[in-house]
Scaffold this active site. Structure first.
Site, PDB file in Angstrom:
ATOM      1  N   TYR A   1      -2.102  -0.780  10.388  1.00 40.99           N
ATOM      2  CA  TYR A   1      -2.187  -1.205   8.991  1.00 40.99           C
ATOM      3  C   TYR A   1      -0.945  -0.764   8.218  1.00 40.99           C
ATOM      4  O   TYR A   1      -0.319  -1.563   7.504  1.00 40.99           O
ATOM      5  CB  TYR A   1      -3.448  -0.619   8.362  1.00 40.99           C
ATOM      6  CG  TYR A   1      -3.588  -0.887   6.882  1.00 40.99           C
ATOM      7  CD1 TYR A   1      -4.068  -2.109   6.418  1.00 40.99           C
ATOM      8  CD2 TYR A   1      -3.258   0.081   5.937  1.00 40.99           C
ATOM      9  CE1 TYR A   1      -4.205  -2.365   5.056  1.00 40.99           C
ATOM     10  CE2 TYR A   1      -3.393  -0.165   4.580  1.00 40.99           C
ATOM     11  CZ  TYR A   1      -3.869  -1.383   4.140  1.00 40.99           C
ATOM     12  OH  TYR A   1      -3.993  -1.621   2.796  1.00 40.99           O
TER      13      TYR A   1
ATOM     14  N   SER B   1       0.837  -1.199   0.000  1.00 40.96           N
ATOM     15  CA  SER B   1       0.000   0.000   0.000  1.00 40.96           C
ATOM     16  C   SER B   1       0.871   1.247   0.000  1.00 40.96           C
ATOM     17  O   SER B   1       2.015   1.218   0.482  1.00 40.96           O
ATOM     18  CB  SER B   1      -0.905   0.015   1.235  1.00 40.96           C
ATOM     19  OG  SER B   1      -1.560   1.260   1.385  1.00 40.96           O
TER      20      SER B   1
END
Length: 302
Positions: free
Chosen positions: A207, A194
């Site tokens: 995350y 990401s």
């Protein structure tokens, strides 16, 4: 006599307007979330992705293959000639059935493997079933992820932290460890990291940490496996409209502005990620090893 030369004018897709600039209404789904209930619906390439045979004969396992990016990858791989196995949680069966229909409509095999990747034995069983039912394995996409937006570190519970790390890091390790012995030269592994690995949001501490770990793990593993002819690469998506965002992945009141801060001015659609995963699994990328391919609408990245 003067000669007049006419040049044909070609019109190309404008990436700013190729997909809609969505303004999602405030909404909330229970974990793990369904594409079928998302508003607006995502574009996973059902009507638009056209294959050219670049993955003919491949046998691919895709975790999180029922919805969002994983579903778009499954559709694209099938249209490029691959048989696929998709893993997902049992609660996501409705989405998984739809993807299986689309894969099988291309004349390809789709093996559905519902299982929770936060359990080591389940990860090993996912790989075992994929190999047995596909007749081998030569493309692995580690894509399943967990993301929960939390305003303060004081509000991140041990349970949330544990589940995020197990889903995004432990499962990656367990699945790859089980799969490596089945991967012959020419096989590929693609990890879904990401933009959060480089530019973490203050509400996504756990995350973002796991995605940075995934990025580093992938680059190290690429060096280990490259001499064996197995390539490892990473895709780092930016803000992509998927069910992940409405199961506490984003603060609900921020959903209408999701992705609008990107230089391209909008959130991405899952289908816009699929070509990156196809490229990295295809022989065309034979000299691409340990690369992180950023698909993020123009955000700065290393």
């Amino acid at each position: 006599m003067a000669m007049t030369q006419r040049k044909d004018h070609l019109t190309f897709d404008n990436p700013v307007t190729r997909h809609p600039d969505i303004t999602p209404p405030k909404q909330d789904q229970d974990m793990p979330g369904l594409d079928a209930e998302l508003e607006p619906q995502t574009d996973r390439g059902e009507r638009t992705y056209r294959g050219t045979g670049r993955l003919e004969g491949r046998k691919a396992l895709i975790t999180g293959g029922d919805s969002g990016i994983g579903a778009a990858v499954a559709i694209a791989y099938a249209r490029e000639g691959a048989d696929v196995a998709i893993n997902y949680l049992p609660a996501e069966e409705e989405d998984a059935d739809r993807i299986a229909e689309l894969v099988e409509a291309e004349g390809r095999t789709c093996v559905q493997i519902p299982a929770d990747v936060t359990d080591r034995a389940s990860c090993e069983e996912i790989v075992r079933r994929a190999v047995a039912e596909l007749g081998g394995l030569d493309a692995l996409v580690v894509n399943a992820g967990k993301q929960v937006a939390t305003e303060s570190i004081e509000d991140i519970s041990d349970e949330q932290f544990d589940l995020t790390v197990k889903t995004n890091v432990y499962a990656m390790f367990w699945i790859i460890r089980a799969a490596v012995k089945h991967l012959e030269p020419g096989s590929t592994i693609v990890l879904s990291s990401s933009v959060q690995a480089y530019s973490p949001s203050e509400t996504l501490l756990d995350y973002a940490m796991t995605k940075a770990a995934m990025n580093t793990f992938g680059k190290g593993l690429a060096k280990q496996l490259a001499p064996k002819g197995v390539r490892v690469n990473i895709v780092a998506p930016g803000p992509i409209w998927t069910p992940l965002q409405v199961v506490d992945g984003q603060p609900t009141d921020q959903l209408p502005e999701f992705g609008k801060g990107q230089p391209i001015g909008r959130a991405g659609q899952p289908v816009e990620l699929a070509p990156a995963y196809v490229f990295l699994a295809s022989p065309e990328s034979s000299y691409v090893v340990g690369e992180t391919l950023n698909v993020n609408g123009g955000a700065d990245s290393p």
